[in-house]
Design an enzyme around this catalytic site. Structure first.
Site, PDB file in Angstrom:
ATOM      1  N   ASP A  93      37.017  54.468  43.438  1.00 26.23           N
ATOM      2  CA  ASP A  93      37.229  53.704  44.667  1.00 26.23           C
ATOM      3  C   ASP A  93      38.354  52.684  44.438  1.00 26.23           C
ATOM      4  OD1 ASP A  93      35.602  53.393  47.423  1.00 26.23           O
ATOM      5  OD2 ASP A  93      36.247  51.408  46.804  1.00 26.23           O
ATOM      6  N   TYR A 133      41.136  45.657  52.116  1.00 25.75           N
ATOM      7  CA  TYR A 133      41.617  46.746  52.967  1.00 25.75           C
ATOM      8  C   TYR A 133      42.802  46.275  53.820  1.00 25.75           C
ATOM      9  CZ  TYR A 133      37.475  49.504  51.818  1.00 25.75           C
ATOM     10  OH  TYR A 133      36.512  50.228  51.152  1.00 25.75           O
ATOM     11  N   HIS A 187      30.536  60.046  45.373  1.00 24.20           N
ATOM     12  CA  HIS A 187      31.458  58.926  45.281  1.00 24.20           C
ATOM     13  C   HIS A 187      31.021  57.876  44.255  1.00 24.20           C
ATOM     14  CE1 HIS A 187      34.729  56.462  46.809  1.00 24.20           C
ATOM     15  NE2 HIS A 187      33.909  55.425  46.848  1.00 24.20           N
TER      16      HIS A 187
END
Length: 478
Positions: free
Chosen positions: A241, A387, A444
């Protein structure tokens, strides 16, 4: 040849050259950007004398933060409120998001089973050595496990930096830490590591900045400064990630410090990589390893899945503070928002299970540990701002993905993760991709879901690095 023909050929050659130049400009490699190594992110005024600042701020302090009973009692009272949740539609599990019937079960377990054992969970969370230090004006939290000299005798001993992502935390790595550090010494295991696991800036106990611009590349600088602060001039990196993005940036910016970069989410989204992916999709049998074609090539079902699962990213890339305000001091909403990712990112098919498959692959205590870290530190908003910074024009202008790295790189692919890339795409960025593996099990959150598999893959990568470095006469020094 007539003069006209000569002129035509000349014009075509010039035009072709210009087209080639433009294409090369769009898809070719770019130079390493020059980032400031001591950019100030703190709230206080930037020090004028950096040498004095570094001398005074280099102290590493051990921590064991204890939360008072009043904090836990307040959480319990919030969880004890009557929930006025909207009933899920008929025959709907997690297809519309977190199933509210299971959310009620989760809240009951959290309030009546988990919270009465909070002091026990607190001891579990603080089983490793926790520290803080000041890096570029921000308080940085990290776990640090050092190997005693006598335990390293006869073993291959290296430092490793473990980097988490969102909505994870250092909690993801607990089982992996035990294996890497050999908390219980195994005479048959020849590998032992000094392990450093930081909370990223704005996550958990690491301070967030009040300034714009702290994106993955700038965090990479901070992580390298942290490792130097701890005395590690050369080290391995493992991450998924955001940990993969930051680790990749570290390998690109500081190849002299990185022994090897290992990731369970290898990704490159350059124009060249996208073109290669499109061509490979037309001829999958030529480009994909046999038996693993379904890891890569997009079907209509996968497209639909990606569209559903990336809506959160658009929101957090544009308005992180809005969703942060909705989740702040809202434990039920926070748990639903975070744990829904642990459902569908672990396996897309879990959307069709009443509990989202959460109990299928994880223990509820482990999942709630992670939620508690976000809740107790009020870090959901600051954690999501990465982000927005990544998507900013300033960060995109760095074009980090188009800057090649020569660092030895390993990629472990777990089938149920959201997306994967072919080696021919990854090698545009990672010129020394020496380790490429595929696993039918896992998604993930590999470090938390399948720590044994991830550990063995990382060790095999380290062995390959050793073999290459030994051949080249490189001495593996810390």
């Amino acid at each position: 040849m007539s003069p006209f023909t000569r002129v035509l050929i000349l014009l075509l050659a010039m035009g072709g050259g210009m087209v080639y130049k433009e294409i090369s400009h769009l898809v070719g490699d770019v130079e390493v950007p020059q980032l400031p190594m001591n950019q100030w992110w703190g709230d206080e005024e930037e020090p004028k004398d950096w040498e004095a600042y570094l001398a005074n701020s280099s102290e590493v302090i051990g921590n064991r933060l204890l939360y008072p009973d009043t904090t836990i009692d307040d959480l319990r009272s919030q969880l004890n409120r009557t929930l006025h949740l909207t009933e899920p539609l008929e025959d709907v599990a997690f297809e519309y998001g977190f199933n509210t019937k299971f959310l009620e079960e989760l809240v009951t377990y959290w309030r009546d089973d988990y919270l009465p054992r909070w002091r026990e969970r607190e001891v579990f969370l603080w089983q490793f050595n926790h520290f803080t230090t000041d890096i570029q004006g921000l308080r940085m939290h990290f776990l640090h496990l050092m190997v005693y000299e006598e335990n390293a005798v006869g073993k291959h001993h290296y430092p490793v930096l473990l980097l988490h992502g969102w909505p994870g935390s250092v909690r993801e790595f607990y089982n992996l830490i035990h294996k890497l550090h050999q908390t219980k010494l195994d005479k048959n295991n020849k590998y032992i590591f000094n392990v450093v696991v930081p909370s990223l800036p704005g996550f958990a106990w690491s301070q967030g900045t009040s300034k714009r611009g702290l994106g993955p590349a700038q965090i990479a600088v901070m992580m390298r400064n942290l490792m130097l602060r701890l005395g590690y001039k050369k080290f391995f990196i493992q991450g998924g990630d955001w940990g993969s993005e930051i680790g990749s940036n570290m390998a690109t910016l500081f190849p002299e410090n990185i022994l090897g970069f290992h990731s369970n989410m290898c990704f490159v989204s350059t124009p060249k990589s996208l073109i290669k992916g499109f061509v490979a999709g037309i001829f999958p049998s030529i480009f994909a390893p046999r038996g693993y074609e379904d890891f890569f090539f997009i079907t209509s079902e996968k497209v639909s899945y990606l569209l559903e699962e990336t809506g959160y990213a658009h929101l957090q890339c544009t308005k992180p503070d809005t969703i942060g305000s909705a989740l702040h001091d809202n434990p039920v909403g926070l748990a639903a928002y975070i744990l829904e990712k642990f459902s569908t990112w672990t396996n897309a098919s879990y959307r069709h299970l009443p509990d989202g498959g959460l109990k299928k692959r994880y223990k509820l205590d482990a999942l709630l540990d992670n939620v508690m870290i976000y809740y107790l530190t009020n870090s959901i908003t600051t954690s999501m701002r990465i982000y927005k910074e990544m998507a900013s024009p300033e960060h995109r202008a760095l074009q980090m993905e188009r800057v090649p790295t020569s660092v030895l790189t390993g990629c472990a692919r777990f089938k149920s993760d959201m997306a994967h890339l072919l080696d021919i795409q990854l090698r545009d960025k990672y010129k020394n991709l020496i380790h490429s593996t595929y696993y039918k099990e896992g998604g993930h959150f590999a470090a938390m879901e399948v720590p044994n598999i991830l550990y063995l893959d990382f060790i095999n990568f380290v062995k390959r690095v050793e073999g290459i470095k030994k051949i080249s006469g490189y001495k593996m020094e810390l």
